[in-house]
Design a protein around this motif. Structure first.
Motif, PDB file in Angstrom:
ATOM      1  N   TYR A  25       9.500  16.234   2.765  1.00 30.02           N
ATOM      2  CA  TYR A  25       9.834  15.503   3.994  1.00 30.02           C
ATOM      3  C   TYR A  25       8.754  14.465   4.299  1.00 30.02           C
ATOM      4  O   TYR A  25       9.058  13.297   4.582  1.00 30.02           O
ATOM      5  CB  TYR A  25       9.977  16.478   5.164  1.00 30.02           C
ATOM      6  CG  TYR A  25      10.090  15.783   6.501  1.00 30.02           C
ATOM      7  CD1 TYR A  25      11.298  15.250   6.929  1.00 30.02           C
ATOM      8  CD2 TYR A  25       8.979  15.644   7.335  1.00 30.02           C
ATOM      9  CE1 TYR A  25      11.415  14.594   8.148  1.00 30.02           C
ATOM     10  CE2 TYR A  25       9.076  14.993   8.553  1.00 30.02           C
ATOM     11  CZ  TYR A  25      10.290  14.478   8.960  1.00 30.02           C
ATOM     12  OH  TYR A  25      10.383  13.826  10.155  1.00 30.02           O
ATOM     13  N   PHE A  26       7.484  14.872   4.238  1.00 29.77           N
ATOM     14  CA  PHE A  26       6.397  13.953   4.565  1.00 29.77           C
ATOM     15  C   PHE A  26       6.161  12.926   3.446  1.00 29.77           C
ATOM     16  O   PHE A  26       5.696  11.820   3.717  1.00 29.77           O
ATOM     17  CB  PHE A  26       5.122  14.718   4.874  1.00 29.77           C
ATOM     18  CG  PHE A  26       5.119  15.327   6.249  1.00 29.77           C
ATOM     19  CD1 PHE A  26       5.059  14.523   7.376  1.00 29.77           C
ATOM     20  CD2 PHE A  26       5.197  16.696   6.411  1.00 29.77           C
ATOM     21  CE1 PHE A  26       5.069  15.075   8.645  1.00 29.77           C
ATOM     22  CE2 PHE A  26       5.216  17.256   7.682  1.00 29.77           C
ATOM     23  CZ  PHE A  26       5.155  16.439   8.805  1.00 29.77           C
ATOM     24  N   PHE A  40      -2.129   9.336  -3.472  1.00 31.16           N
ATOM     25  CA  PHE A  40      -1.549   7.995  -3.387  1.00 31.16           C
ATOM     26  C   PHE A  40      -1.623   7.451  -1.963  1.00 31.16           C
ATOM     27  O   PHE A  40      -2.031   6.304  -1.739  1.00 31.16           O
ATOM     28  CB  PHE A  40      -0.095   8.022  -3.858  1.00 31.16           C
ATOM     29  CG  PHE A  40       0.610   6.712  -3.708  1.00 31.16           C
ATOM     30  CD1 PHE A  40       0.436   5.699  -4.638  1.00 31.16           C
ATOM     31  CD2 PHE A  40       1.450   6.482  -2.622  1.00 31.16           C
ATOM     32  CE1 PHE A  40       1.082   4.479  -4.498  1.00 31.16           C
ATOM     33  CE2 PHE A  40       2.096   5.262  -2.472  1.00 31.16           C
ATOM     34  CZ  PHE A  40       1.914   4.266  -3.410  1.00 31.16           C
ATOM     35  N   TYR A  41      -1.231   8.268  -0.977  1.00 32.32           N
ATOM     36  CA  TYR A  41      -1.220   7.793   0.409  1.00 32.32           C
ATOM     37  C   TYR A  41      -2.632   7.654   0.975  1.00 32.32           C
ATOM     38  O   TYR A  41      -2.852   6.823   1.864  1.00 32.32           O
ATOM     39  CB  TYR A  41      -0.388   8.733   1.285  1.00 32.32           C
ATOM     40  CG  TYR A  41       1.088   8.678   0.965  1.00 32.32           C
ATOM     41  CD1 TYR A  41       1.738   7.457   0.821  1.00 32.32           C
ATOM     42  CD2 TYR A  41       1.831   9.843   0.786  1.00 32.32           C
ATOM     43  CE1 TYR A  41       3.087   7.398   0.509  1.00 32.32           C
ATOM     44  CE2 TYR A  41       3.176   9.800   0.486  1.00 32.32           C
ATOM     45  CZ  TYR A  41       3.798   8.582   0.355  1.00 32.32           C
ATOM     46  OH  TYR A  41       5.133   8.526   0.039  1.00 32.32           O
ATOM     47  N   THR A  42      -3.566   8.432   0.480  1.00 28.65           N
ATOM     48  CA  THR A  42      -4.955   8.250   0.894  1.00 28.65           C
ATOM     49  C   THR A  42      -5.444   6.876   0.475  1.00 28.65           C
ATOM     50  O   THR A  42      -6.099   6.161   1.253  1.00 28.65           O
ATOM     51  CB  THR A  42      -5.852   9.343   0.273  1.00 28.65           C
ATOM     52  OG1 THR A  42      -5.448  10.618   0.769  1.00 28.65           O
ATOM     53  CG2 THR A  42      -7.313   9.113   0.640  1.00 28.65           C
ATOM     54  N   ARG A  43      -5.141   6.492  -0.739  1.00 30.27           N
ATOM     55  CA  ARG A  43      -5.504   5.161  -1.236  1.00 30.27           C
ATOM     56  C   ARG A  43      -4.786   4.067  -0.452  1.00 30.27           C
ATOM     57  O   ARG A  43      -5.387   3.075  -0.027  1.00 30.27           O
ATOM     58  CB  ARG A  43      -5.159   5.069  -2.728  1.00 30.27           C
ATOM     59  CG  ARG A  43      -5.127   3.673  -3.315  1.00 30.27           C
ATOM     60  CD  ARG A  43      -6.491   3.077  -3.450  1.00 30.27           C
ATOM     61  NE  ARG A  43      -6.445   1.789  -4.121  1.00 30.27           N
ATOM     62  CZ  ARG A  43      -7.463   0.971  -4.243  1.00 30.27           C
ATOM     63  NH1 ARG A  43      -8.640   1.322  -3.758  1.00 30.27           N
ATOM     64  NH2 ARG A  43      -7.334  -0.183  -4.864  1.00 30.27           N
ATOM     65  N   ASN A  67       6.388   9.229   4.759  1.00 26.46           N
ATOM     66  CA  ASN A  67       5.235   8.355   4.574  1.00 26.46           C
ATOM     67  C   ASN A  67       5.573   7.154   3.693  1.00 26.46           C
ATOM     68  O   ASN A  67       5.040   6.053   3.900  1.00 26.46           O
ATOM     69  CB  ASN A  67       4.066   9.131   3.963  1.00 26.46           C
ATOM     70  CG  ASN A  67       3.272   9.892   5.001  1.00 26.46           C
ATOM     71  OD1 ASN A  67       2.972   9.371   6.066  1.00 26.46           O
ATOM     72  ND2 ASN A  67       2.933  11.128   4.702  1.00 26.46           N
ATOM     73  N   ALA A  68       6.421   7.372   2.706  1.00 25.39           N
ATOM     74  CA  ALA A  68       6.825   6.252   1.846  1.00 25.39           C
ATOM     75  C   ALA A  68       7.555   5.190   2.661  1.00 25.39           C
ATOM     76  O   ALA A  68       7.291   3.991   2.528  1.00 25.39           O
ATOM     77  CB  ALA A  68       7.711   6.754   0.711  1.00 25.39           C
ATOM     78  N   LEU A 118      -4.756   6.961  13.103  1.00 25.06           N
ATOM     79  CA  LEU A 118      -4.369   8.368  13.222  1.00 25.06           C
ATOM     80  C   LEU A 118      -2.872   8.550  12.995  1.00 25.06           C
ATOM     81  O   LEU A 118      -2.445   9.546  12.394  1.00 25.06           O
ATOM     82  CB  LEU A 118      -4.774   8.898  14.600  1.00 25.06           C
ATOM     83  CG  LEU A 118      -4.590  10.404  14.848  1.00 25.06           C
ATOM     84  CD1 LEU A 118      -5.444  11.197  13.864  1.00 25.06           C
ATOM     85  CD2 LEU A 118      -4.959  10.759  16.274  1.00 25.06           C
ATOM     86  N   ARG A 119      -2.085   7.594  13.442  1.00 20.75           N
ATOM     87  CA  ARG A 119      -0.637   7.691  13.237  1.00 20.75           C
ATOM     88  C   ARG A 119      -0.282   7.637  11.758  1.00 20.75           C
ATOM     89  O   ARG A 119       0.680   8.271  11.324  1.00 20.75           O
ATOM     90  CB  ARG A 119       0.068   6.554  13.979  1.00 20.75           C
ATOM     91  CG  ARG A 119       0.117   6.749  15.493  1.00 20.75           C
ATOM     92  CD  ARG A 119       0.810   5.592  16.185  1.00 20.75           C
ATOM     93  NE  ARG A 119       0.874   5.794  17.626  1.00 20.75           N
ATOM     94  CZ  ARG A 119       1.324   4.903  18.490  1.00 20.75           C
ATOM     95  NH1 ARG A 119       1.749   3.721  18.047  1.00 20.75           N
ATOM     96  NH2 ARG A 119       1.349   5.168  19.777  1.00 20.75           N
ATOM     97  N   LEU A 120      -1.048   6.882  10.991  1.00 17.52           N
ATOM     98  CA  LEU A 120      -0.797   6.814   9.549  1.00 17.52           C
ATOM     99  C   LEU A 120      -1.158   8.115   8.837  1.00 17.52           C
ATOM    100  O   LEU A 120      -0.758   8.331   7.697  1.00 17.52           O
ATOM    101  CB  LEU A 120      -1.581   5.661   8.923  1.00 17.52           C
ATOM    102  CG  LEU A 120      -1.067   4.246   9.175  1.00 17.52           C
ATOM    103  CD1 LEU A 120      -1.957   3.238   8.460  1.00 17.52           C
ATOM    104  CD2 LEU A 120       0.376   4.084   8.719  1.00 17.52           C
ATOM    105  N   GLU A 121      -1.935   8.962   9.513  1.00 12.54           N
ATOM    106  CA  GLU A 121      -2.364  10.219   8.904  1.00 12.54           C
ATOM    107  C   GLU A 121      -1.313  11.314   9.013  1.00 12.54           C
ATOM    108  O   GLU A 121      -1.530  12.434   8.540  1.00 12.54           O
ATOM    109  CB  GLU A 121      -3.653  10.699   9.582  1.00 12.54           C
ATOM    110  CG  GLU A 121      -4.870   9.826   9.325  1.00 12.54           C
ATOM    111  CD  GLU A 121      -5.388   9.971   7.912  1.00 12.54           C
ATOM    112  OE1 GLU A 121      -5.158  11.026   7.293  1.00 12.54           O
ATOM    113  OE2 GLU A 121      -6.017   9.012   7.419  1.00 12.54           O
ATOM    114  N   GLY A 122      -0.188  11.024   9.660  1.00 14.99           N
ATOM    115  CA  GLY A 122       0.833  12.044   9.861  1.00 14.99           C
ATOM    116  C   GLY A 122       1.276  12.692   8.554  1.00 14.99           C
ATOM    117  O   GLY A 122       1.721  12.007   7.638  1.00 14.99           O
TER     118      GLY A 122
END
Length: 246
Positions: A42-43, A209-212, A47-48, A136-140
Protein backbone atom coordinates in the motif's frame (compact mmCIF):
# COMPACT_ATOMS: atom_id res chain seq x y z
CA UNK A 1 8.00 -47.91 -5.24
CA UNK A 2 10.50 -45.62 -3.55
CA UNK A 3 10.24 -43.14 -6.38
CA UNK A 4 6.45 -43.09 -6.19
CA UNK A 5 6.57 -42.62 -2.42
CA UNK A 6 8.98 -39.72 -2.76
CA UNK A 7 6.78 -38.14 -5.43
CA UNK A 8 3.76 -38.39 -3.17
CA UNK A 9 5.77 -36.94 -0.31
CA UNK A 10 6.79 -33.94 -2.41
CA UNK A 11 3.12 -33.16 -3.05
CA UNK A 12 2.77 -32.49 0.67
CA UNK A 13 5.16 -29.52 0.47
CA UNK A 14 2.63 -27.10 -1.07
CA UNK A 15 0.91 -24.05 0.37
CA UNK A 16 -2.39 -25.89 0.74
CA UNK A 17 -0.77 -28.47 3.00
CA UNK A 18 0.77 -25.64 5.01
CA UNK A 19 -2.61 -24.00 5.67
CA UNK A 20 -4.23 -27.31 6.61
CA UNK A 21 -1.59 -28.15 9.22
CA UNK A 22 -0.87 -24.77 10.84
CA UNK A 23 -1.20 -24.48 14.60
CA UNK A 24 -1.97 -21.23 16.45
CA UNK A 25 1.57 -19.88 16.29
CA UNK A 26 1.85 -20.70 12.62
CA UNK A 27 -1.35 -18.78 11.95
CA UNK A 28 -0.04 -15.80 13.92
CA UNK A 29 3.14 -15.78 11.83
CA UNK A 30 1.27 -16.20 8.53
CA UNK A 31 -1.31 -13.50 9.28
CA UNK A 32 1.45 -11.13 10.47
CA UNK A 33 3.34 -11.61 7.21
CA UNK A 34 0.20 -11.11 5.13
CA UNK A 35 -0.61 -7.86 6.97
CA UNK A 36 3.00 -6.68 6.62
CA UNK A 37 2.96 -7.43 2.90
CA UNK A 38 -0.37 -5.66 2.35
CA UNK A 39 0.69 -2.54 4.25
CA UNK A 40 4.10 -2.36 2.58
CA UNK A 41 2.59 -2.63 -0.90
CA UNK A 42 0.00 0.00 0.00
CA UNK A 43 2.73 2.48 0.97
CA UNK A 44 4.93 1.47 -1.97
CA UNK A 45 2.13 2.39 -4.37
CA UNK A 46 1.01 5.47 -2.40
CA UNK A 47 4.56 6.84 -2.24
CA UNK A 48 5.11 6.16 -5.93
CA UNK A 49 2.01 8.18 -6.84
CA UNK A 50 2.80 10.98 -4.39
CA UNK A 51 6.45 11.32 -5.41
CA UNK A 52 5.55 11.29 -9.10
CA UNK A 53 3.01 14.07 -8.54
CA UNK A 54 5.41 16.19 -6.46
CA UNK A 55 8.32 15.85 -8.87
CA UNK A 56 6.07 16.31 -11.89
CA UNK A 57 4.65 19.62 -10.60
CA UNK A 58 7.81 21.00 -8.98
CA UNK A 59 9.26 22.73 -12.03
CA UNK A 60 5.89 24.12 -13.08
CA UNK A 61 5.20 25.60 -9.62
CA UNK A 62 8.70 27.03 -9.07
CA UNK A 63 9.14 28.42 -12.59
CA UNK A 64 5.58 29.75 -12.52
CA UNK A 65 6.27 31.65 -9.31
CA UNK A 66 9.51 33.26 -10.52
CA UNK A 67 8.17 33.87 -14.00
CA UNK A 68 5.10 35.76 -12.85
CA UNK A 69 5.46 39.53 -13.07
CA UNK A 70 3.14 40.19 -10.11
CA UNK A 71 3.64 38.75 -6.65
CA UNK A 72 -0.09 38.82 -5.97
CA UNK A 73 -0.81 36.95 -9.22
CA UNK A 74 1.89 34.43 -8.32
CA UNK A 75 0.32 33.91 -4.90
CA UNK A 76 -3.10 33.36 -6.46
CA UNK A 77 -1.60 30.71 -8.74
CA UNK A 78 0.01 29.04 -5.74
CA UNK A 79 -3.32 28.99 -3.91
CA UNK A 80 -4.87 27.20 -6.91
CA UNK A 81 -2.40 24.31 -6.62
CA UNK A 82 -3.61 20.95 -5.23
CA UNK A 83 -3.69 20.55 -1.47
CA UNK A 84 -0.83 18.04 -1.46
CA UNK A 85 1.58 20.13 -3.56
CA UNK A 86 4.44 21.06 -1.19
CA UNK A 87 6.35 23.81 -3.03
CA UNK A 88 3.30 26.05 -3.24
CA UNK A 89 2.62 25.57 0.47
CA UNK A 90 6.17 26.60 1.36
CA UNK A 91 5.90 29.78 -0.72
CA UNK A 92 2.45 30.57 0.69
CA UNK A 93 3.73 30.24 4.24
CA UNK A 94 6.53 32.69 3.45
CA UNK A 95 4.05 35.15 1.91
CA UNK A 96 1.75 34.76 4.90
CA UNK A 97 4.63 35.49 7.28
CA UNK A 98 5.48 38.68 5.35
CA UNK A 99 1.84 39.82 5.40
CA UNK A 100 1.54 39.14 9.13
CA UNK A 101 4.73 41.05 9.87
CA UNK A 102 3.57 44.01 7.75
CA UNK A 103 0.12 44.08 9.34
CA UNK A 104 1.64 44.08 12.80
CA UNK A 105 3.96 46.94 11.87
CA UNK A 106 1.13 48.92 10.27
CA UNK A 107 -1.01 48.53 13.37
CA UNK A 108 1.73 50.09 15.49
CA UNK A 109 2.18 46.96 17.59
CA UNK A 110 5.73 46.17 16.55
CA UNK A 111 7.11 46.38 20.08
CA UNK A 112 7.49 42.76 21.07
CA UNK A 113 7.62 41.47 17.49
CA UNK A 114 10.40 43.86 16.45
CA UNK A 115 12.31 43.15 19.63
CA UNK A 116 12.12 39.38 19.21
CA UNK A 117 12.26 38.85 15.43
CA UNK A 118 13.24 41.02 12.48
CA UNK A 119 11.41 40.67 9.15
CA UNK A 120 14.16 38.39 7.85
CA UNK A 121 14.12 36.20 10.95
CA UNK A 122 10.33 35.98 10.91
CA UNK A 123 10.35 34.80 7.29
CA UNK A 124 13.19 32.38 8.02
CA UNK A 125 11.28 30.80 10.89
CA UNK A 126 8.14 30.40 8.75
CA UNK A 127 10.14 28.79 5.95
CA UNK A 128 11.90 26.39 8.31
CA UNK A 129 8.58 25.28 9.73
CA UNK A 130 7.06 24.87 6.26
CA UNK A 131 10.02 22.86 4.96
CA UNK A 132 9.97 20.63 8.04
CA UNK A 133 6.21 20.06 7.70
CA UNK A 134 6.35 19.20 4.00
CA UNK A 135 9.41 16.99 4.50
CA UNK A 136 7.58 15.10 7.23
CA UNK A 137 4.63 14.51 4.91
CA UNK A 138 6.95 12.85 2.41
CA UNK A 139 8.05 10.46 5.15
CA UNK A 140 4.62 8.82 5.31
CA UNK A 141 4.99 5.04 5.37
CA UNK A 142 8.79 5.08 5.40
CA UNK A 143 9.02 3.82 8.98
CA UNK A 144 6.70 0.94 8.15
CA UNK A 145 8.70 0.02 5.04
CA UNK A 146 11.91 0.02 7.08
CA UNK A 147 10.26 -2.10 9.79
CA UNK A 148 8.89 -4.64 7.31
CA UNK A 149 12.19 -4.82 5.44
CA UNK A 150 14.12 -5.58 8.62
CA UNK A 151 11.58 -7.61 10.61
CA UNK A 152 9.75 -9.77 8.03
CA UNK A 153 12.66 -12.23 7.48
CA UNK A 154 12.83 -12.86 11.22
CA UNK A 155 9.06 -13.34 11.44
CA UNK A 156 9.33 -15.88 8.64
CA UNK A 157 12.28 -17.47 10.40
CA UNK A 158 10.18 -17.85 13.54
CA UNK A 159 7.63 -19.79 11.48
CA UNK A 160 10.43 -21.90 10.04
CA UNK A 161 11.94 -22.73 13.41
CA UNK A 162 8.54 -23.56 14.84
CA UNK A 163 7.71 -25.75 11.84
CA UNK A 164 10.97 -27.69 12.12
CA UNK A 165 10.41 -28.10 15.85
CA UNK A 166 6.95 -29.57 15.20
CA UNK A 167 8.43 -31.81 12.50
CA UNK A 168 10.97 -33.22 14.95
CA UNK A 169 8.23 -33.79 17.50
CA UNK A 170 6.18 -35.74 14.95
CA UNK A 171 9.15 -37.78 13.82
CA UNK A 172 10.07 -38.57 17.40
CA UNK A 173 6.50 -39.59 18.25
CA UNK A 174 6.06 -41.80 15.18
CA UNK A 175 9.59 -43.16 14.96
CA UNK A 176 9.35 -42.70 11.19
CA UNK A 177 11.99 -40.54 9.49
CA UNK A 178 11.04 -41.38 5.91
CA UNK A 179 10.57 -38.78 3.19
CA UNK A 180 6.80 -39.14 3.56
CA UNK A 181 6.93 -38.15 7.21
CA UNK A 182 9.49 -35.37 6.81
CA UNK A 183 8.44 -33.66 3.55
CA UNK A 184 5.25 -32.04 4.81
CA UNK A 185 6.59 -30.33 7.96
CA UNK A 186 9.85 -29.31 6.28
CA UNK A 187 7.94 -27.89 3.32
CA UNK A 188 5.77 -25.84 5.68
CA UNK A 189 8.87 -24.45 7.36
CA UNK A 190 10.55 -23.52 4.08
CA UNK A 191 7.40 -21.79 2.79
CA UNK A 192 7.41 -19.58 5.89
CA UNK A 193 11.01 -18.56 5.17
CA UNK A 194 10.20 -17.80 1.54
CA UNK A 195 7.10 -15.82 2.51
CA UNK A 196 9.16 -13.75 4.94
CA UNK A 197 11.69 -12.93 2.22
CA UNK A 198 9.02 -12.13 -0.36
CA UNK A 199 7.50 -9.71 2.14
CA UNK A 200 10.79 -8.07 3.14
CA UNK A 201 12.58 -7.66 -0.19
CA UNK A 202 10.09 -5.29 -1.92
CA UNK A 203 9.79 -3.21 1.26
CA UNK A 204 13.58 -2.94 1.58
CA UNK A 205 14.12 -1.94 -2.05
CA UNK A 206 11.26 0.57 -1.85
CA UNK A 207 12.62 2.11 1.36
CA UNK A 208 16.06 2.64 -0.18
CA UNK A 209 14.58 4.05 -3.39
CA UNK A 210 12.23 6.50 -1.64
CA UNK A 211 14.93 7.57 0.79
CA UNK A 212 17.06 8.60 -2.17
CA UNK A 213 14.13 10.23 -3.95
CA UNK A 214 13.05 12.15 -0.85
CA UNK A 215 16.59 13.38 -0.25
CA UNK A 216 16.58 15.00 -3.69
CA UNK A 217 13.21 16.61 -2.98
CA UNK A 218 14.43 17.91 0.40
CA UNK A 219 17.35 19.57 -1.40
CA UNK A 220 14.92 21.32 -3.71
CA UNK A 221 12.84 22.41 -0.71
CA UNK A 222 15.91 24.01 0.85
CA UNK A 223 16.99 25.65 -2.41
CA UNK A 224 13.52 27.08 -3.04
CA UNK A 225 13.21 28.23 0.58
CA UNK A 226 16.53 30.10 0.42
CA UNK A 227 15.44 31.90 -2.76
CA UNK A 228 12.07 32.72 -1.20
CA UNK A 229 13.76 34.13 1.90
CA UNK A 230 15.95 36.41 -0.18
CA UNK A 231 12.99 37.51 -2.28
CA UNK A 232 10.58 38.28 0.55
CA UNK A 233 13.25 39.76 2.83
CA UNK A 234 14.74 42.12 0.23
CA UNK A 235 11.86 42.57 -2.21
CA UNK A 236 13.73 41.04 -5.14
CA UNK A 237 15.31 37.73 -6.03
CA UNK A 238 19.06 37.64 -5.53
CA UNK A 239 20.85 37.84 -8.87
CA UNK A 240 22.87 34.79 -9.79
CA UNK A 241 20.84 32.44 -7.57
CA UNK A 242 21.12 28.84 -8.60
CA UNK A 243 18.29 27.69 -10.87
CA UNK A 244 15.63 25.62 -9.20
CA UNK A 245 15.01 23.30 -12.14
CA UNK A 246 17.01 20.14 -12.43
Amino acid sequence: MGGNANAEAMKQMGFGNLVQNLDWLGWVVLVTLVVMSFLSWYFIIANAIRNAMVRGRADKVIDGFWGNGSTQDAIRELEAQPKGEPFSKIALDAASAVAHHQQTAAAGTTGRLAESLSRSEFIDRALRQAVSRESLRLEGGMTLLATVGSAAPFVGLLGTVWGIYNALIRISASGNASMTAVAGPVGEALIMTAFGLFTAIPALFAYNFYTRSNRLTYARFDEFAHDLHDFFATGSRVEGAAPTSK
